[in-house]
Design a protein around this motif. Structure first.
Motif, PDB file in Angstrom:
ATOM      1  N   HIS A 323      -4.865  26.815  51.711  1.00  0.00           N
ATOM      2  CA  HIS A 323      -5.843  26.374  50.720  1.00  0.00           C
ATOM      3  C   HIS A 323      -6.821  25.397  51.366  1.00  0.00           C
ATOM      4  O   HIS A 323      -6.449  24.603  52.218  1.00  0.00           O
ATOM      5  N   GLY A 324      -8.061  25.467  50.961  1.00  0.00           N
ATOM      6  CA  GLY A 324      -9.060  24.498  51.414  1.00  0.00           C
ATOM      7  C   GLY A 324      -9.836  24.924  52.635  1.00  0.00           C
ATOM      8  O   GLY A 324     -10.602  24.150  53.187  1.00  0.00           O
ATOM      9  N   GLY A 325      -9.654  26.171  53.089  1.00  0.00           N
ATOM     10  CA  GLY A 325     -10.407  26.636  54.252  1.00  0.00           C
ATOM     11  C   GLY A 325      -9.754  26.230  55.548  1.00  0.00           C
ATOM     12  O   GLY A 325      -8.852  25.394  55.604  1.00  0.00           O
ATOM     13  N   GLY A 326     -10.227  26.833  56.637  1.00  0.00           N
ATOM     14  CA  GLY A 326      -9.683  26.525  57.953  1.00  0.00           C
ATOM     15  C   GLY A 326      -8.214  26.883  58.021  1.00  0.00           C
ATOM     16  O   GLY A 326      -7.780  27.918  57.536  1.00  0.00           O
ATOM     17  N   ARG A 327      -7.445  25.986  58.633  1.00  0.00           N
ATOM     18  CA  ARG A 327      -6.015  26.237  58.793  1.00  0.00           C
ATOM     19  C   ARG A 327      -5.162  25.359  57.884  1.00  0.00           C
ATOM     20  O   ARG A 327      -3.991  25.149  58.138  1.00  0.00           O
ATOM     21  N   SER A 328      -5.758  24.838  56.809  1.00  0.00           N
ATOM     22  CA  SER A 328      -5.025  23.954  55.917  1.00  0.00           C
ATOM     23  C   SER A 328      -3.901  24.704  55.219  1.00  0.00           C
ATOM     24  O   SER A 328      -4.133  25.718  54.561  1.00  0.00           O
ATOM     25  N   LYS A 329      -2.681  24.203  55.359  1.00  0.00           N
ATOM     26  CA  LYS A 329      -1.512  24.780  54.702  1.00  0.00           C
ATOM     27  C   LYS A 329      -0.751  23.649  54.029  1.00  0.00           C
ATOM     28  O   LYS A 329      -0.482  22.618  54.643  1.00  0.00           O
ATOM     29  N   ILE A 330      -0.426  23.840  52.773  1.00  0.00           N
ATOM     30  CA  ILE A 330       0.186  22.785  51.970  1.00  0.00           C
ATOM     31  C   ILE A 330       1.513  23.273  51.427  1.00  0.00           C
ATOM     32  O   ILE A 330       1.601  24.376  50.860  1.00  0.00           O
ATOM     33  N   GLU A 331       2.545  22.470  51.586  1.00  0.00           N
ATOM     34  CA  GLU A 331       3.857  22.788  51.042  1.00  0.00           C
ATOM     35  C   GLU A 331       3.953  22.219  49.634  1.00  0.00           C
ATOM     36  O   GLU A 331       3.773  21.015  49.428  1.00  0.00           O
ATOM     37  N   LEU A 354       8.415   9.562  57.199  1.00  0.00           N
ATOM     38  CA  LEU A 354       8.560   9.261  55.781  1.00  0.00           C
ATOM     39  C   LEU A 354       7.202   9.118  55.107  1.00  0.00           C
ATOM     40  O   LEU A 354       7.016   9.553  53.962  1.00  0.00           O
ATOM     41  N   SER A 355       6.240   8.543  55.797  1.00  0.00           N
ATOM     42  CA  SER A 355       4.893   8.423  55.250  1.00  0.00           C
ATOM     43  C   SER A 355       4.274   9.799  55.053  1.00  0.00           C
ATOM     44  O   SER A 355       3.567  10.048  54.068  1.00  0.00           O
ATOM     45  N   HIS A 356       4.532  10.702  55.990  1.00  0.00           N
ATOM     46  CA  HIS A 356       4.065  12.081  55.862  1.00  0.00           C
ATOM     47  C   HIS A 356       4.661  12.725  54.611  1.00  0.00           C
ATOM     48  O   HIS A 356       3.976  13.436  53.859  1.00  0.00           O
ATOM     49  N   LEU A 357       5.937  12.476  54.357  1.00  0.00           N
ATOM     50  CA  LEU A 357       6.606  13.010  53.169  1.00  0.00           C
ATOM     51  C   LEU A 357       5.939  12.508  51.892  1.00  0.00           C
ATOM     52  O   LEU A 357       5.637  13.291  50.978  1.00  0.00           O
ATOM     53  N   PHE A 358       5.672  11.207  51.818  1.00  0.00           N
ATOM     54  CA  PHE A 358       5.095  10.629  50.605  1.00  0.00           C
ATOM     55  C   PHE A 358       3.667  11.127  50.383  1.00  0.00           C
ATOM     56  O   PHE A 358       3.275  11.438  49.247  1.00  0.00           O
ATOM     57  N   ASN A 359       2.898  11.217  51.457  1.00  0.00           N
ATOM     58  CA  ASN A 359       1.526  11.718  51.325  1.00  0.00           C
ATOM     59  C   ASN A 359       1.510  13.187  50.907  1.00  0.00           C
ATOM     60  O   ASN A 359       0.649  13.622  50.130  1.00  0.00           O
ATOM     61  N   GLN A 360       2.450  13.965  51.449  1.00  0.00           N
ATOM     62  CA  GLN A 360       2.563  15.382  51.098  1.00  0.00           C
ATOM     63  C   GLN A 360       2.828  15.537  49.600  1.00  0.00           C
ATOM     64  O   GLN A 360       2.265  16.422  48.939  1.00  0.00           O
ATOM     65  N   ALA A 361       3.661  14.683  49.043  1.00  0.00           N
ATOM     66  CA  ALA A 361       3.973  14.738  47.617  1.00  0.00           C
ATOM     67  C   ALA A 361       2.737  14.467  46.773  1.00  0.00           C
ATOM     68  O   ALA A 361       2.527  15.117  45.734  1.00  0.00           O
ATOM     69  N   LEU A 367      -3.144  18.630  43.586  1.00  0.00           N
ATOM     70  CA  LEU A 367      -3.729  19.963  43.574  1.00  0.00           C
ATOM     71  C   LEU A 367      -3.205  20.798  42.409  1.00  0.00           C
ATOM     72  O   LEU A 367      -3.958  21.548  41.779  1.00  0.00           O
ATOM     73  N   VAL A 368      -1.937  20.691  42.105  1.00  0.00           N
ATOM     74  CA  VAL A 368      -1.364  21.424  40.974  1.00  0.00           C
ATOM     75  C   VAL A 368      -2.049  21.027  39.667  1.00  0.00           C
ATOM     76  O   VAL A 368      -2.317  21.868  38.802  1.00  0.00           O
ATOM     77  N   MET A 369      -2.352  19.743  39.539  1.00  0.00           N
ATOM     78  CA  MET A 369      -2.935  19.251  38.288  1.00  0.00           C
ATOM     79  C   MET A 369      -4.437  19.487  38.186  1.00  0.00           C
ATOM     80  O   MET A 369      -4.989  19.531  37.090  1.00  0.00           O
ATOM     81  N   SER A 370      -5.121  19.653  39.329  1.00  0.00           N
ATOM     82  CA  SER A 370      -6.585  19.670  39.289  1.00  0.00           C
ATOM     83  C   SER A 370      -7.241  20.957  39.773  1.00  0.00           C
ATOM     84  O   SER A 370      -8.431  21.155  39.546  1.00  0.00           O
TER      85      SER A 370
END
Length: 447
Positions: A323-331, A354-361, A367-370
């Motif tokens: 999603h978002g163009g390029g190689r962006s992949k979101i879990e 751990l910071s990566h985990l929190f930012n991923q959330a 994105l789900v909401m918007s």
């Protein structure tokens, strides 16, 4: 011929070195006063006259970046996060031509253009010292004192010695973790010495590999921790054991923490505020399966937890949405529940992971909401893994979020590194503002 010129002046028990040409190169690194240049600049410029900043993302992967704008701006114009970014060097326009002309730059050192000669050279250090000790910067720039990179060799030596003492006491105030973001699904384990493979970096086991009892910090700096690939058994990467150390200590009335091999001093009021907010984040009441040696990787644990409850839990680990163009992949999450709870799981690690985990959330929930397109792509992934209609994400969904940590600790609330608490504080506020319920959870090791 290259000249190195230094004029030395004493002001109120401080020694000032005014350097010209290559004079700065003649000074030892550990004699430069902490924050001197930054404070002088911040007490001389207006908040909206910034031109360039050098910043370190201490709440994540220690990324260092330089930001420069063509026009003067305030700190918001640089995309600066006052909770997670640390100012290295700051450049702005002087608002007092009697002190400095035009652009001035400050870090520990101060760089600026002034008109001086032999007759008035002694006045400049006095004026600079007065600006260094002034407190007018605290109104617009008070956040700069929250966290500071610490470089004093003598004090770092004292802090290192204190950490060795804590290690030998078996104190919970010091531990080890992976210091950078890695692909856990590709990791078989870690080697400290010999052929033994370990699931985590355990401080007690690392110290047991030393030929002599731990008495010197060099023993940790000379020890390598090797991550081993799951598919080939070869080396994935390695780190100096010292860089895997995490600790938060008080020393001579000041709070310090070590992160990725670097020491930082932290304002005690800020420490108290961050810790207090962390304690207010609710702990999830969901019952999780304790993890054990049979689950050597994050996805092994996740699969084992989901398998007994296929009608209520859906395995989504590594199911990436382009999603978002390029190689962006979101879990979307690691586990999706039928009542739209997004469960994100990571092994206990350093601040970067751990910071990566929190930012991923935060990213997936926002994105789900918007974003309708993202919801449609996420729902396609849900169908692909066999999710029933009840797992589909509908318009108006405000998911609950559980941030779960696999660790060696037994407490319900995981004892996070300080910088991870800062990032979690940001994530918690952001998700709560969007209408999401957010929970933290420690998943202990099976007894």
């Amino acid at each position: 011929m290259s000249w190195a010129r230094v004029a030395v002046s004493d002001v109120k028990s401080r020694t000032f070195a005014v350097t010209m040409d290559y004079g700065k190169s003649t000074l030892a690194n550990d004699v430069v006063g902490e924050d001197f240049g930054r404070k002088v600049v911040l007490n001389t410029i207006s908040p909206s006259s910034l031109r360039r900043i050098n910043k370190i993302n201490v709440g994540g992967n220690q990324k260092i970046s330089n930001e420069q704008l063509p026009l003067e701006s305030d700190i918001d114009g640089f995309g600066f996060d006052i909770d997670r970014d640390l100012v290295g060097t700051i450049t702005g326009q002087s608002n007092d031509d009697n002190f400095a002309h035009g652009i001035m730059t400050g870090s520990d050192q101060l760089n600026l253009t002034v008109t001086v000669d032999v007759q008035n050279l002694s006045k400049f250090p006095k004026n600079a010292y007065a600006r260094y000790t002034a407190s007018c910067y605290k109104d617009p720039f008070g956040w700069i004192n929250h966290i500071r990179r610490f470089k004093s060799k003598s004090i770092i030596d004292e802090l290192d010695s204190k950490v060795i003492g804590l290690i030998n006491e078996g104190s919970p105030k010091v531990w080890m973790a992976v210091p950078e973001v890695i692909e856990w699904e590709n990791i078989a384990g870690f080697k400290y010495a010999g052929r033994d493979l370990h699931n985590y970096i355990e401080l007690k086991l690392v110290c047991s590999t030393f030929r002599e009892p731990l008495t010197r910090i060099d023993q940790l700096k000379n020890k390598n921790i090797v991550a081993i690939k799951a598919d080939s058994g070869e080396q994935y990467t390695s780190w100096q054991a010292y860089k895997c150390l995490y600790s938060e200590v008080d020393h001579n009335g000041v709070s310090y923490c070590i992160n990725n091999g670097r020491w930082f001093s932290v304002d005690q009021d800020f420490v108290h505020m961050v810790n207090e907010e962390y304690e207010r984040i609710p702990v999830s009441e969901m019952e999780f399966l304790p993890h054990s040696v049979e689950y050597t990787r994050e996805n092994d644990y996740t699969q084992a937890f989901v398998t007994p409850s296929p009608d209520h839990l859906l395995y989504m680990d590594a199911k990436l949405v382009s999603h978002g163009g390029g190689r962006s992949k979101i879990e979307l999450c690691d586990i999706l529940t039928e009542d739209k709870t997004f469960i994100h799981i990571k092994p206990y690690s350093g601040s970067a992971i751990l910071s990566h985990l929190f930012n991923q959330a935060v990213v997936s929930a926002e994105l789900v909401m918007s974003d309708q397109e993202f919801r449609e792509k996420a729902n396609a992934e849900i169908r692909d893994v066999g999710g029933s209609k009840g797992f589909q994400i509908l318009v108006g969904c405000h998911p609950s979020v559980i941030l779960a940590i696999l660790s060696e600790h037994s407490e319900p609330r995981p004892p996070l590194p300080f910088f991870s608490k800062i990032v979690l504080r940001y994530a918690f506020r952001k998700l709560r503002t969007c209408g999401c319920k957010v929970y933290i959870k420690n998943i202990p090791k099976a007894i």
